[in-house]
Design an enzyme around this catalytic site. Structure first.
Site, PDB file in Angstrom:
ATOM      1  N   LYS A 116       0.978  -1.246   0.111  1.00 33.19           N
ATOM      2  CA  LYS A 116       0.037  -0.128  -0.088  1.00 33.19           C
ATOM      3  C   LYS A 116       0.692   1.257  -0.136  1.00 33.19           C
ATOM      4  O   LYS A 116       0.735   2.327  -0.849  1.00 33.19           O
ATOM      5  CB  LYS A 116      -0.940  -0.055   1.194  1.00 33.19           C
ATOM      6  N   LYS A 200      -5.578  -8.537  -6.587  1.00 36.13           N
ATOM      7  CA  LYS A 200      -6.609  -8.643  -5.819  1.00 36.13           C
ATOM      8  C   LYS A 200      -7.752  -7.718  -6.284  1.00 36.13           C
ATOM      9  O   LYS A 200      -7.635  -6.746  -6.422  1.00 36.13           O
ATOM     10  CB  LYS A 200      -6.407  -8.529  -4.284  1.00 36.13           C
ATOM     11  N   LYS A 203     -11.706  -2.369  -3.256  1.00 39.41           N
ATOM     12  CA  LYS A 203     -12.777  -1.450  -3.332  1.00 39.41           C
ATOM     13  C   LYS A 203     -12.286  -0.492  -4.024  1.00 39.41           C
ATOM     14  O   LYS A 203     -12.939   0.533  -4.493  1.00 39.41           O
ATOM     15  CB  LYS A 203     -12.931  -1.049  -1.859  1.00 39.41           C
TER      16      LYS A 203
HETATM   17  P1  AMP Z   1     -11.551  -4.854   3.627  1.00 37.21           P
HETATM   18  O1  AMP Z   1     -12.287  -4.499   2.679  1.00 37.21           O
HETATM   19  O2  AMP Z   1      -9.964  -4.754   3.261  1.00 37.21           O
HETATM   20  O3  AMP Z   1     -11.614  -4.360   4.967  1.00 37.21           O
HETATM   21  O4  AMP Z   1     -11.517  -6.642   4.093  1.00 37.21           O
HETATM   22  C1  AMP Z   1     -12.431  -7.130   4.657  1.00 37.21           C
HETATM   23  C2  AMP Z   1     -12.474  -8.679   4.393  1.00 37.21           C
HETATM   24  O5  AMP Z   1     -12.684  -9.104   3.162  1.00 37.21           O
HETATM   25  C3  AMP Z   1     -11.213  -9.281   5.035  1.00 37.21           C
HETATM   26  O6  AMP Z   1     -11.267 -10.314   5.743  1.00 37.21           O
HETATM   27  C4  AMP Z   1     -10.326  -9.627   3.690  1.00 37.21           C
HETATM   28  O7  AMP Z   1      -9.570 -10.555   3.473  1.00 37.21           O
HETATM   29  C5  AMP Z   1     -11.629  -9.874   2.782  1.00 37.21           C
HETATM   30  N1  AMP Z   1     -11.608  -9.409   1.179  1.00 37.21           N
HETATM   31  C6  AMP Z   1     -11.400  -8.326   0.740  1.00 37.21           C
HETATM   32  N2  AMP Z   1     -11.042  -8.367  -0.452  1.00 37.21           N
HETATM   33  C7  AMP Z   1     -10.845  -9.883  -0.787  1.00 37.21           C
HETATM   34  C8  AMP Z   1     -10.831 -10.414  -2.004  1.00 37.21           C
HETATM   35  N3  AMP Z   1     -10.660  -9.771  -3.260  1.00 37.21           N
HETATM   36  N4  AMP Z   1     -10.902 -11.810  -1.999  1.00 37.21           N
HETATM   37  C9  AMP Z   1     -11.283 -12.325  -0.831  1.00 37.21           C
HETATM   38  N5  AMP Z   1     -11.365 -11.772   0.337  1.00 37.21           N
HETATM   39  C10 AMP Z   1     -11.406 -10.428   0.421  1.00 37.21           C
END
Ligand code: AMP
Ligand code: TRP
Length: 341
Positions: A116, A200, A203
């Site tokens: 990041k 990956k 968002k």
């Molecule tokens: P975040 O949006 O970064 O807060 O992620 C929240 C949860 O979603 C965490 O457990 C991440 O590991 C999971 N997550 C986010 N993006 C992905 C993705 N592309 N594939 C699988 N899990 C994801």
């Protein structure tokens, strides 16, 4: 050895809208884990979101949207505690103690920070660097034993174990903090970007075409899958045949995650099929699964009072578990605590 009651904690950042990655890698699995086996605590981790700039009004909105996503997907506030992190001040307090337990060398090994921060490491916020120590506080504040997350969070849960273990050891508080287990299961723990199978799905990617948002319409979902990058080959006879085909593998994994079967079963069903057949099938499946969730999210977003009430009540319940654990952590650390509360 003390045994800690089986308790799940996990969280999602309100740093923009929810993606299919959040749903398959996290929220859907949180729903599946509700039940008598575990106490379940699910958080909208707003303190984490501000490690990068968030417009204040958008932060409020995104906090409600993530809460609506949890609820619409099936998190039941009578079975799980659902709240937003900043309403329980113990998170920030325990994180400070952990900032003084964790070592700079440990933080320097965090691959997500390196990714990041990139070349900009001098300019990012101190919070982005300290973030894993706040995440450790989130988990350990509830003595959580299991942490369902996507693949990208594995290293942070391992760091949480290192922090728990160093705290217990330094303060001779054997077993005070449990050693939480990351739970990274199922076919879709790392959903990839639809335009680049080496990245990956997130968002905050540059183009909206690279991700499926939980609030996308049926037409948009169909269009995004249709335009998703693939290769010219049809689907192979066995899963092995997808080894060097990351984009193809990703679409098969998404299909498996949405239909709750294994990738092997998807291949068995679609062996030899071309993209002209598979992509529309995937789009139909995604619309069938996500449509009702996004409709319910929209309904909830029109009733902000209801979301805020649920988060507030959840925060009261979370606080009732967290505060006594924080108090004990302060005692163990040797802080003088003479205020009558
Ligand atoms: P975040 O949006 O970064 O807060 O992620 C929240 C949860 O979603 C965490 O457990 C991440 O590991 C999971 N997550 C986010 N993006 C992905 C993705 N592309 N594939 C699988 N899990 C994801
Ligand atoms: N760091 C996680 C992410 O970006 C979100 C998170 C914060 C979390 N605190 C947590 C996940 C505690 C599990 C447990 O995805």
């Amino acid at each position: 050895m003390t045994t800690h009651t089986p308790r799940i904690f996990s969280g999602v950042k309100p740093s923009g809208g929810l993606t299919l990655g959040n749903y398959l890698g996290a929220i859907k699995r949180f729903v599946d884990m509700q039940g008598p086996q575990f106490e379940t605590i699910y958080c909208v981790v707003d303190l984490h979101a501000i490690t990068v700039w968030q417009d204040p009004a958008e932060l409020t909105d995104a906090t409600r949207e993530v809460a609506a996503g949890y609820l619409a997907a099936g998190i039941d506030p009578s079975q799980s505690i659902l709240f937003n992190q900043s309403q329980v001040s113990a998170h920030a307090e325990l994180a400070w103690l952990f900032n003084c337990v964790a070592r700079v060398g440990w933080m320097n090994r965090m691959t997500q920070f390196k990714d990041k921060a990139g070349k900009n490491a001098e300019k990012v916020s101190l919070g982005l660097y300290a973030y894993p120590s706040l995440m450790a506080a989130d988990i350990l504040l509830y003595h959580a034993t299991h942490v369902p997350v996507g693949e990208d969070q594995k290293q942070h849960v391992e760091l949480t174990r290192d922090i728990a273990s160093k705290f217990n050891h330094d303060f001779k508080a054997e077993d005070f903090f449990p050693m939480p287990e990351p739970i990274i299961e199922g076919p879709a723990t790392r959903v990839m970007n639809l335009r680049d199978g080496s990245k990956k799905m997130s968002k905050s990617g540059e183009s909206d075409m690279e991700r499926i948002n939980m609030t996308d319409t049926a037409d948009t979902i169909a269009k995004k899958f249709k335009k998703a990058k693939t290769d010219p080959e049809p689907l192979p006879e066995t899963l092995d045949g997808l080894k060097d085909r990351p984009e193809a593998r990703n679409l098969v994994d998404i299909y498996a995650g949405l239909s709750e079967v294994t990738p092997e079963q998807v291949i068995a069903e679609f062996a030899g099929a071309g993209w002209g057949k598979f992509k529309p099938a995937l789009a139909d499946l995604a619309v069938a699964k996500l449509g009702p969730i996004s409709e319910e999210m929209a309904r909830l977003m029109n009733d902000k009072g209801e979301i805020d009430r649920i988060l507030g009540e959840g925060a009261d319940k979370a606080d009732a578990i967290a505060q006594p654990i924080l108090d004990r952590a302060y005692d163990i650390t040797g802080f003088l605590r003479s205020r009558k509360r």
